[in-house]
Design an enzyme around this catalytic site. Structure first.
Site, PDB file in Angstrom:
ATOM      1  N   CYS A   2       0.809  -1.203   0.000  1.00  0.00           N
ATOM      2  CA  CYS A   2       0.000   0.000   0.000  1.00  0.00           C
ATOM      3  C   CYS A   2       0.847   1.259   0.000  1.00  0.00           C
ATOM      4  O   CYS A   2       2.010   1.270   0.370  1.00  0.00           O
ATOM      5  CB  CYS A   2      -1.016   0.041   1.103  1.00  0.00           C
ATOM      6  SG  CYS A   2      -0.523  -0.552   2.666  1.00  0.00           S
ATOM      7  N   TRP A  74      -3.439  -2.714   0.310  1.00  0.00           N
ATOM      8  CA  TRP A  74      -3.339  -4.137  -0.021  1.00  0.00           C
ATOM      9  C   TRP A  74      -3.736  -4.856   1.262  1.00  0.00           C
ATOM     10  O   TRP A  74      -2.989  -4.875   2.239  1.00  0.00           O
ATOM     11  CB  TRP A  74      -1.910  -4.485  -0.452  1.00  0.00           C
ATOM     12  CG  TRP A  74      -1.773  -5.881  -0.965  1.00  0.00           C
ATOM     13  CD1 TRP A  74      -2.034  -6.329  -2.231  1.00  0.00           C
ATOM     14  CD2 TRP A  74      -1.352  -7.029  -0.223  1.00  0.00           C
ATOM     15  NE1 TRP A  74      -1.806  -7.681  -2.315  1.00  0.00           N
ATOM     16  CE2 TRP A  74      -1.388  -8.133  -1.098  1.00  0.00           C
ATOM     17  CE3 TRP A  74      -0.958  -7.240   1.094  1.00  0.00           C
ATOM     18  CZ2 TRP A  74      -1.031  -9.424  -0.712  1.00  0.00           C
ATOM     19  CZ3 TRP A  74      -0.610  -8.529   1.488  1.00  0.00           C
ATOM     20  CH2 TRP A  74      -0.647  -9.596   0.594  1.00  0.00           C
ATOM     21  N   GLY A  99       1.354  -1.530   6.644  1.00  0.00           N
ATOM     22  CA  GLY A  99       1.997  -2.487   7.541  1.00  0.00           C
ATOM     23  C   GLY A  99       0.977  -3.264   8.341  1.00  0.00           C
ATOM     24  O   GLY A  99      -0.195  -3.351   7.968  1.00  0.00           O
ATOM     25  N   GLU A 477      11.921 -20.291 -11.213  1.00  0.00           N
ATOM     26  CA  GLU A 477      11.506 -18.929 -11.573  1.00  0.00           C
ATOM     27  C   GLU A 477      10.459 -18.967 -12.694  1.00  0.00           C
ATOM     28  O   GLU A 477       9.481 -18.206 -12.672  1.00  0.00           O
ATOM     29  CB  GLU A 477      12.741 -18.105 -11.984  1.00  0.00           C
ATOM     30  CG  GLU A 477      12.470 -16.780 -12.673  1.00  0.00           C
ATOM     31  CD  GLU A 477      11.710 -15.764 -11.828  1.00  0.00           C
ATOM     32  OE1 GLU A 477      11.384 -16.050 -10.672  1.00  0.00           O
ATOM     33  OE2 GLU A 477      11.415 -14.682 -12.370  1.00  0.00           O
ATOM     34  N   HIS A 500      11.732 -39.242  -9.101  1.00  0.00           N
ATOM     35  CA  HIS A 500      11.520 -39.462  -7.667  1.00  0.00           C
ATOM     36  C   HIS A 500      10.145 -38.963  -7.237  1.00  0.00           C
ATOM     37  O   HIS A 500       9.921 -38.693  -6.064  1.00  0.00           O
ATOM     38  CB  HIS A 500      12.634 -38.786  -6.870  1.00  0.00           C
ATOM     39  CG  HIS A 500      13.984 -39.327  -7.197  1.00  0.00           C
ATOM     40  ND1 HIS A 500      14.416 -40.560  -6.761  1.00  0.00           N
ATOM     41  CD2 HIS A 500      14.970 -38.847  -7.980  1.00  0.00           C
ATOM     42  CE1 HIS A 500      15.628 -40.788  -7.240  1.00  0.00           C
ATOM     43  NE2 HIS A 500      15.984 -39.763  -7.997  1.00  0.00           N
TER      44      HIS A 500
HETATM   45  N1  HGA Z   1      -2.958  -3.843   7.768  1.00  0.00           N
HETATM   46  C1  HGA Z   1      -3.606  -2.776   7.069  1.00  0.00           C
HETATM   47  C2  HGA Z   1      -2.689  -2.163   6.018  1.00  0.00           C
HETATM   48  C3  HGA Z   1      -2.276  -3.157   5.012  1.00  0.00           C
HETATM   49  C4  HGA Z   1      -1.035  -2.851   4.245  1.00  0.00           C
HETATM   50  O1  HGA Z   1      -0.051  -2.296   4.697  1.00  0.00           O
HETATM   51  N2  HGA Z   1      -0.959  -3.285   2.995  1.00  0.00           N
HETATM   52  O2  HGA Z   1       0.186  -3.105   2.227  1.00  0.00           O
HETATM   53  C5  HGA Z   1      -4.894  -3.233   6.433  1.00  0.00           C
HETATM   54  O3  HGA Z   1      -5.127  -4.442   6.234  1.00  0.00           O
HETATM   55  O4  HGA Z   1      -5.719  -2.390   6.131  1.00  0.00           O
END
Ligand code: HGA
Length: 605
Positions: A2, A74, A99, A477, A500
């Site tokens: 995010c 995210w 975070g 990859e 295997h």
């Molecule tokens: N934990 C928060 C922010 C998510 C985050 O940093 N995403 O990259 C949430 O879930 O809203």
């Protein structure tokens, strides 16, 4: 992952905040939102999905205001719905967060017990409640933030505003990146310099534990003990132009095509052709004293580590262990003296790799980093920075960062070998490395063949990749790339491992992609391939003309590569592996640059 943008502005901010979010779009996200302060009240728009949904909301109901914060999320805690999208407002406080607040559960329970009501499933909302509680108890905004920060465990970058103080923007970072931008009568907050590039080039990178109070006139930065500190203001050099796709249909395609140039650019800083020397940046430790190497990385970068293990052990005869970063510190690794720890990361912010780096440093290990963003946390914390010069990578699936990391790894292996007196003919190594960009261009010349055969793979439910030696990690990859962007289940195996177990999966419906440059390991790989063919496997052979002449029969397709020295084969053979994933994804019609569920800069554990 995010992104955060904040503006304490002298002009309306909503459009500029949206533009900042667009510039962070490459990181991957699944909802977005903006909140401004206007006429002493908060005004907020949020929308699940892509930024165009938020742009639509803003077009329907524009946001006024000269100060605001914005966020692409995210999701880690709670689905990507509008209610869970940031910014989160609680009372007079609005918060955006990047975070994870690891102790959010006990904090939330405590806040609920005090009668507070939650409107989202996010961990972030506890931060808004905690600050709001302080404010309600009479604290000023700065003091409220300073009180709350030590209560939070985990990793975060925060942007905070308080309704009753419309001229103040607060920020804080611990374990997730955050920068401050200095403008003219305006100041800014951003996840990275790229987000702020059209607004300012004057950037300060907050250090771990720092928090910041931003007004239009001033920026005050404090460390985790609340001492006022100064952080250098640097010129970010980030382009204000939105990076575009040029003539390409997707960023990923553009980045695959950039490889001959960016790999040449990267190699240039590690090769001194006139002296026939491979050179590393200056370092204040002695490479010859290194007795073992511990490489830690995630995803695609971890395959660079695995290929590096072959190179370092073969050239320098120094033992190497490779770990995925999320496992590293939890397995309590044995770190012997004279170990060099190497971390590999495009962004330099990958949370698990950063934690592993800190683990190594705490154990007294000398560290080096192969990193694409020179201002990142990892770049600043390693003892020896070995930069890649890939330029910003926008496609979520890494391509040019991968090959630039390989180029640096090859240069490192050669240096270590020389320091150990084992390199042999250095001029020959330099010459081989110098051939990489041209060989990559030649490999790109086979794009049309790959595009033509991609529909055969696009129809499959499962795909297997085989390789031996340094081409084994490349098989991993290849499988990862295909999974990431085409959502086809794929696995990579060391070709000798087929019988295997994995050979049980083989039938006419499972394509087998065999990565086999002619050379010492070719015959053995081909035997494994033929064992699979005898059981109906539909083989795609990626080899040079010699290899194809020898083993190209009974395949569904062959992809011809230039004949190259074994040392550089992984760099060159990466190209068809990437192109194959790309064309299969295009054939399937998936979102190539922003595949579902994935994020670019993975700043949570
Ligand atoms: N934990 C928060 C922010 C998510 C985050 O940093 N995403 O990259 C949430 O879930 O809203």
């Amino acid at each position: 992952m995010c992104g955060i943008v904040g503006i304490m502005g002298g002009e309306p901010v909503a459009d500029r905040l949206l533009d900042g979010l667009k510039r962070l779009e490459y990181r991957g996200y699944d909802s977005a939102g903006i909140c401004t302060i206007h006429d002493d009240r908060f005004d907020r728009r949020r929308a699940p999905g892509k930024l165009k949904n938020l742009a639509q909301r803003l077009a329907e109901e524009p946001l006024a205001g000269m100060a605001g914060i914005a966020h692409t999320r995210w999701a880690t805690h709670g689905a990507p719905t509008e209610d869970n999208a940031h910014p989160h407002i609680v009372g007079d406080v609005v918060v955006v967060h990047n975070g994870i607040i690891e102790n959010f559960k006990p904090l939330r329970d405590e806040l609920i017990a005090q009668g507070r009501e939650f409107r989202s499933q996010t961990d972030t909302e506890v931060v808004a409640h905690l600050i709001a509680r302080e404010i309600e108890n009479g604290a000023a905004p700065r003091a409220a933030l300073a009180t709350v920060l030590p209560m939070l465990h985990g990793a975060f970058a925060l942007g905070v505003m308080v309704r009753t103080h419309p001229d103040l923007l607060l920020g804080a970072r611990l374990g997730a990146p955050l920068t401050v931008g200095y403008g003219d009568g305006e100041n800014y907050l951003g996840s990275d310099a790229l987000a702020l590039a059209p607004l300012t080039q004057r950037i300060a990178y907050l250090e771990e534990g720092d928090w910041v109070a931003i007004t239009r006139e001033a920026v005050e930065i404090y460390d985790r003990d609340n001492n006022a500190v100064t952080r250098p203001i640097v010129n970010s050099g980030a382009s204000g132009q939105l990076i575009d796709k040029g003539n390409h249909r997707h960023f990923m395609q553009k980045e695959i095509y950039e490889q001959p140039v960016v790999v040449a650019q990267t190699l240039r800083s590690y090769l001194r052709p006139l002296e026939s020397k491979v050179a590393l940046p200056d370092m204040d430790f002695d490479l010859s004293a290194i007795e073992r190497v511990a490489i830690v990385a995630c995803g695609t970068a971890s395959y660079v580590g695995m290929i590096g293990k072959y190179w370092i052990e073969q050239l320098a005869r120094v033992p190497v262990e490779v770990d995925v970063a999320s496992e590293y510190r939890y397995r309590d690794p044995v770190l012997l003296p004279n170990t060099l720890g190497i971390v590999i990361s495009q962004s330099g912010e990958t949370a698990d790799t950063l934690a592993a780096l800190r683990h190594m440093r705490a154990a007294g290990v000398t560290t080096a980093g192969i990193i694409n963003v020179p201002t990142s946390s990892m770049a600043r914390e390693v003892d020896l920075l070995m930069p890649t010069h890939a330029g910003p990578e926008i496609g979520v699936a890494s391509t040019k960062a991968f090959t630039c990391q390989l180029a640096v790894m090859a240069a490192f292996a050669a240096n270590l070998a020389r320091a150990k007196g084992r390199l042999g003919d250095e001029a020959d190594v330099v010459q081989q490395l110098q051939q990489v960009p041209e060989a990559m261009s030649e490999a790109l010349g086979h794009d049309g063949d790959i595009e033509a055969m991609a529909p055969k793979i696009a129809a499959a439910r499962d795909v297997l990749y085989l390789g031996r030696g340094p081409e084994f990690p490349l098989a991993l990859e290849g499988a990862l790339k295909l999974k990431e962007i085409s959502y086809i289940h794929a696995e990579g195996y060391a070709s000798g491992e087929m019988k295997h177990g994995p050979i049980a999966l083989i039938d006419e419906a499972v394509p087998l992609i065999v990565i086999a440059p002619s050379g010492p390991l070719f015959d053995k790989t081909v035997s494994n391939m033929q064992e699979a063919q005898a059981r109906g496997a539909q083989v795609v052979l990626i080899s040079d003309a010699e290899g194809i002449a020898q083993a190209g029969e009974n395949t569904i397709a062959t992809i011809e590569m230039p004949k190259v020295a074994p040392l550089i084969a992984p760099l060159v053979y990466a190209v068809p592996v990437q192109l194959l994933a790309y064309h299969v994804a295009v054939a399937k019609g998936t979102d190539v640059d922003q595949p579902r569920n994935l994020a670019k800069s993975v700043t949570v554990e």
